[in-house]
Design an enzyme around this catalytic site. Structure first.
Site, PDB file in Angstrom:
ATOM      1  N   LYS A 273       9.292   8.228   9.945  1.00 24.49           N
ATOM      2  CA  LYS A 273      10.647   8.152   9.371  1.00 24.49           C
ATOM      3  C   LYS A 273      11.611   8.090  10.551  1.00 24.49           C
ATOM      4  O   LYS A 273      11.841   9.088  11.234  1.00 24.49           O
ATOM      5  CB  LYS A 273      10.943   9.361   8.488  1.00 24.49           C
ATOM      6  CG  LYS A 273      12.324   9.289   7.846  1.00 24.49           C
ATOM      7  CD  LYS A 273      12.582  10.483   6.963  1.00 24.49           C
ATOM      8  CE  LYS A 273      13.812  10.332   6.091  1.00 24.49           C
ATOM      9  NZ  LYS A 273      15.029   9.946   6.762  1.00 24.49           N
ATOM     10  N   ARG A 278      19.843   2.208   7.654  1.00 23.27           N
ATOM     11  CA  ARG A 278      19.108   1.201   6.906  1.00 23.27           C
ATOM     12  C   ARG A 278      19.751  -0.156   7.087  1.00 23.27           C
ATOM     13  O   ARG A 278      20.985  -0.274   7.027  1.00 23.27           O
ATOM     14  CB  ARG A 278      19.169   1.600   5.428  1.00 23.27           C
ATOM     15  CG  ARG A 278      18.210   0.873   4.520  1.00 23.27           C
ATOM     16  CD  ARG A 278      16.926   1.625   4.439  1.00 23.27           C
ATOM     17  NE  ARG A 278      16.010   1.051   3.470  1.00 23.27           N
ATOM     18  CZ  ARG A 278      15.654   1.647   2.341  1.00 23.27           C
ATOM     19  NH1 ARG A 278      16.169   2.814   2.007  1.00 23.27           N
ATOM     20  NH2 ARG A 278      14.767   1.075   1.537  1.00 23.27           N
ATOM     21  N   GLU A 323      14.860   0.034   9.392  1.00 22.92           N
ATOM     22  CA  GLU A 323      15.770   1.035   9.945  1.00 22.92           C
ATOM     23  C   GLU A 323      16.125   0.600  11.371  1.00 22.92           C
ATOM     24  O   GLU A 323      15.233   0.299  12.173  1.00 22.92           O
ATOM     25  CB  GLU A 323      15.054   2.397   9.951  1.00 22.92           C
ATOM     26  CG  GLU A 323      15.923   3.559  10.337  1.00 22.92           C
ATOM     27  CD  GLU A 323      16.659   4.194   9.147  1.00 22.92           C
ATOM     28  OE1 GLU A 323      16.647   3.618   8.031  1.00 22.92           O
ATOM     29  OE2 GLU A 323      17.253   5.264   9.362  1.00 22.92           O
ATOM     30  N   PHE A 364      10.015  -2.138   7.550  1.00 22.24           N
ATOM     31  CA  PHE A 364       8.976  -1.512   6.720  1.00 22.24           C
ATOM     32  C   PHE A 364       8.775  -2.175   5.361  1.00 22.24           C
ATOM     33  O   PHE A 364       7.896  -1.776   4.607  1.00 22.24           O
ATOM     34  CB  PHE A 364       9.208  -0.010   6.561  1.00 22.24           C
ATOM     35  CG  PHE A 364      10.602   0.392   6.172  1.00 22.24           C
ATOM     36  CD1 PHE A 364      11.068   0.214   4.890  1.00 22.24           C
ATOM     37  CD2 PHE A 364      11.442   0.975   7.115  1.00 22.24           C
ATOM     38  CE1 PHE A 364      12.339   0.593   4.539  1.00 22.24           C
ATOM     39  CE2 PHE A 364      12.730   1.366   6.771  1.00 22.24           C
ATOM     40  CZ  PHE A 364      13.181   1.166   5.473  1.00 22.24           C
ATOM     41  N   ARG A 440      15.358   5.762  -7.126  1.00 24.03           N
ATOM     42  CA  ARG A 440      14.655   6.844  -6.445  1.00 24.03           C
ATOM     43  C   ARG A 440      13.448   7.178  -7.307  1.00 24.03           C
ATOM     44  O   ARG A 440      13.344   8.261  -7.854  1.00 24.03           O
ATOM     45  CB  ARG A 440      15.616   8.048  -6.387  1.00 24.03           C
ATOM     46  CG  ARG A 440      15.562   8.856  -5.127  1.00 24.03           C
ATOM     47  CD  ARG A 440      16.574   9.975  -5.196  1.00 24.03           C
ATOM     48  NE  ARG A 440      17.881   9.607  -4.705  1.00 24.03           N
ATOM     49  CZ  ARG A 440      18.200   9.530  -3.414  1.00 24.03           C
ATOM     50  NH1 ARG A 440      17.297   9.779  -2.492  1.00 24.03           N
ATOM     51  NH2 ARG A 440      19.417   9.196  -3.052  1.00 24.03           N
TER      52      ARG A 440
HETATM   53  P1  AMP Z   1      17.357   9.940   3.599  1.00 22.33           P
HETATM   54  O1  AMP Z   1      18.437   9.131   4.273  1.00 22.33           O
HETATM   55  O2  AMP Z   1      17.190  11.308   4.186  1.00 22.33           O
HETATM   56  O3  AMP Z   1      17.466   9.889   2.101  1.00 22.33           O
HETATM   57  O4  AMP Z   1      15.939   9.243   3.932  1.00 22.33           O
HETATM   58  C1  AMP Z   1      15.605   7.955   3.499  1.00 22.33           C
HETATM   59  C2  AMP Z   1      15.965   6.944   4.563  1.00 22.33           C
HETATM   60  O5  AMP Z   1      15.061   7.016   5.659  1.00 22.33           O
HETATM   61  C3  AMP Z   1      15.860   5.519   4.133  1.00 22.33           C
HETATM   62  O6  AMP Z   1      16.967   5.131   3.378  1.00 22.33           O
HETATM   63  C4  AMP Z   1      15.785   4.784   5.468  1.00 22.33           C
HETATM   64  O7  AMP Z   1      17.107   4.541   5.926  1.00 22.33           O
HETATM   65  C5  AMP Z   1      15.157   5.802   6.398  1.00 22.33           C
HETATM   66  N1  AMP Z   1      13.815   5.438   6.891  1.00 22.33           N
HETATM   67  C6  AMP Z   1      13.389   5.637   8.153  1.00 22.33           C
HETATM   68  N2  AMP Z   1      12.125   5.221   8.314  1.00 22.33           N
HETATM   69  C7  AMP Z   1      11.710   4.717   7.125  1.00 22.33           C
HETATM   70  C8  AMP Z   1      10.490   4.137   6.664  1.00 22.33           C
HETATM   71  N3  AMP Z   1       9.418   3.991   7.451  1.00 22.33           N
HETATM   72  N4  AMP Z   1      10.446   3.736   5.361  1.00 22.33           N
HETATM   73  C9  AMP Z   1      11.510   3.883   4.537  1.00 22.33           C
HETATM   74  N5  AMP Z   1      12.674   4.430   4.928  1.00 22.33           N
HETATM   75  C10 AMP Z   1      12.789   4.854   6.212  1.00 22.33           C
END
Ligand code: AMP
Length: 583
Positions: A273, A278, A323, A364, A440
């Site tokens: 992650k 994004r 990302e 990804f 989601r």
């Molecule tokens: P959050 O912003 O905490 O809701 O986490 C989800 C976000 O992690 C996604 O919207 C992406 O921007 C980011 N992200 C980073 N690495 C990845 C990955 N390998 N696959 C999907 N999302 C990722």
């Protein structure tokens, strides 16, 4: 259609807080609306004259509207301002002012939706010398023809703050409902809605088709036009457009690997992650567009990304999801999100900042490939496509580091490995799942070590005293309720904000961000229009009668400003309720 008809609908919508009543009001209105007017009317219902994805601002200052009201009615500007102080809403003031004037004069003409829509669209494009005078003239002309209720909503429309409490879900349901009633020549009373929207009912199926179309186009105006003019089936022909933004698929959160596997199934794909922002990148021949998850077009801000994609993504057309992570060009270490967030809004010296804060792309997913949507292709197959068409290049363009496993031990080791590499955590993905734009749904799960955080909107605050005078020093937080389109208070914070900007987000910076959105002030207290989203960490959620959400956060503190999020895509009341229950 007369604008007055629409103004009446706005009034009805404003007079109820019940979502179901709002839905019925709009459903009734849409089914009577001439099909050729529907697109415009649905935009106006949302307080828009451009589809959201166009990211175009009307950009009219309140002061100019005050002047136009003065020109249109002859009532002195200071009197208008005084009334505005009292009502706290320039729309309400426009209503009062025009009403007073109209008692003495006759109307010059009837306003149509067309006229209002076309004039306001034109206003957004006027630039250069003499533009303020021309805008003033055009707004005054509209207001001269307006009846009091029309003046109220024209004013709010101009200021991009319609305040009729219409959420996206309500609009979607209203289109479905209106269409169903029109096709079946029935009239369903608001009280009976649950029967018709229940699971697997015809109405629920229509609603789901509309949602699917929305996930692809982000435009209810276009959808309503198709549905009412050509029929629901035509929505099935809507295709992704590689150069237009699409809503990204969102992740659910878990605490440990066992829970993650339970949700996504075994075996699953696990990925790093990355901690950046994004990017959804569209390619159509030689044209490239880049959008953020907020659907902002940032193509101009990332010229190097466009070049990279042209050179290393081998296909005629595609939409890829990834990302972008900033790194220090000297040390090659990842830098915090704040350091690259400045690039998103940058208007000048773009090439220089690109050199100072370069980004690395970690791709990804893929939503569209050579003329066809791939959102219904299973995730493991989509991964194969990106592996095939992308040439990776260290620090420029990579595929997300991935393993496939059904083993918790291996998953935990991968998690540690990702954290050690400077990432935020890991993602778990269902191998066979489709890509669900905007949802989601649980095909994509995140696991990260930090304590709970919520993305909340600042809706108020207090001016500081002593060494913090001139700064806002305490901030009121709100959570979004998509059902009522309201922001509900959930707490206050001052902790986590720094005295100096070198140490992180400072009071000074937050004050500068919030100042243009101040709506009202009384002594030290201020009310702020919902614009600025912040990520807030906290210890616990408690029930609380003191805040309108019914919840309060214990020990809230600022993590960062989330300028990649719009207020209505911040955390929802539903998420807060879920978190509370999970505790
Ligand atoms: P959050 O912003 O905490 O809701 O986490 C989800 C976000 O992690 C996604 O919207 C992406 O921007 C980011 N992200 C980073 N690495 C990845 C990955 N390998 N696959 C999907 N999302 C990722």
């Amino acid at each position: 259609m007369d604008y007055l008809d629409l103004a009446k609908v706005y009034e009805q919508l404003e007079s109820t807080t019940k979502r179901i009543e709002k839905t019925k009001i709009i459903a009734d209105f849409l089914k009577e609306c001439p099909p050729k007017e529907i697109e415009k009317v649905v935009l106006l219902l949302q307080g828009l004259v451009f589809p959201k994805y166009e990211d175009k601002k009307i950009g009219i200052a309140s002061k100019l509207v005050v002047k136009a009201l003065n020109t249109a009615t002859g009532i002195p500007a200071d009197e208008i301002e005084r009334n505005w102080k009292k009502t706290g809403d320039l729309g309400e003031t426009a209503h009062d002012i025009v009403k007073r004037k109209r008692q003495h004069t006759l109307f010059s003409s009837d306003l149509t939706c067309d006229k209002v829509y076309a004039t306001i669209r034109k206003l957004a494009d006027i630039e250069g010398t003499g533009s303020t005078d021309l805008k003033l003239k055009m707004i005054a002309e509209l207001l001269t023809s307006a009846k009091s209720s029309e003046a109220k909503y024209i004013t709010r429309l101009l200021l991009e703050d319609l305040r009729i409490g219409l959420g996206e879900g309500t609009l979607r349901d209203a289109i479905a409902w209106g269409y169903y009633e029109k096709m079946n020549s029935v009239n369903i009373a608001a009280e009976n809605e649950s029967i018709f929207f229940g699971k697997d009912t015809e109405l629920a199926k229509i609603r789901d088709k509309i949602q699917e179309a929305y996930d692809i186009t982000n435009d209810y105006a276009e959808i309503a036009k198709i549905v009412f003019a050509q029929g629901l089936e035509k929505l099935g022909e809507l295709e992704l457009d590689p150069l237009k933004p699409v809503k990204v698929m969102l992740a659910q959160k878990v605490k440990n690997t066992a829970e993650a596997f339970e949700r996504v199934g075994k075996p699953a794909a696990l990925e790093y992650k990355y901690d950046g922002f994004r990017m959804l990148i569209g390619k159509q021949g030689e044209s490239i567009t880049i959008h953020t998850r907020r659907l902002e077009n940032v193509t101009a801000q990332f010229p190097e990304v466009a070049k990279l994609v042209k050179a290393n993504v081998h296909c005629h057309s595609c939409i890829i999801d990834g990302e972008a992570v900033g790194y220090d060009p000297q040390t090659k270490k990842y830098v915090p999100f704040q350091n690259i967030s400045q690039r998103i809004k940058r208007k000048y010296d773009i090439e220089e900042v690109a050199k100072d804060v370069p980004v690395e792309l970690n791709i990804f997913d893929i939503l569209y490939y050579d003329g066809k949507s791939t959102i219904n292709v299973p995730f493991n197959e989509r991964r194969k496509i990106i592996e095939k068409i992308i040439t990776t290049k260290a620090f420029h363009i990579n595929l997300a580091v991935q393993i496939t496993t059904d083993d918790e031990k291996k998953a935990n080791a991968f998690y540690q490995q990702s954290l050690n590499a400077g990432n935020e955590g890991i993602m778990f993905k269902t191998l066979t799942a489709p890509y669900k734009p905007g949802s989601r749904v649980g095909y994509m799960i995140k696991m990260k070590p930090v304590m709970e955080t919520l993305d909340l909107v600042i809706v108020g605050g207090e001016w500081g005293e002593g060494k913090r005078s001139g700064w806002i020093s305490s901030f009121v937080l709100a959570v979004y309720d998509p059902d009522t389109d309201e922001f509900l208070e959930i707490g206050k914070f001052g902790t986590g904000v720094k005295e100096k900007s070198e140490e992180g987000t400072s009071f000074d910076e937050l004050t500068t961000l919030l100042k243009p959105h101040i709506k009202n002030e009384k002594g030290r207290e201020i009310i702020i229009k919902p614009h600025v989203v912040v990520e807030i960490a906290f210890e616990e959620i408690q029930k609380s009668p003191s805040y309108s959400s019914g919840y309060a956060l214990r020990f809230p503190r600022l993590v960062r400003v989330r300028d990649d999020r719009k207020p209505d895509s911040c955390s929802t009341l539903g998420q807060v309720e879920d978190m509370y229950r999970e505790q």
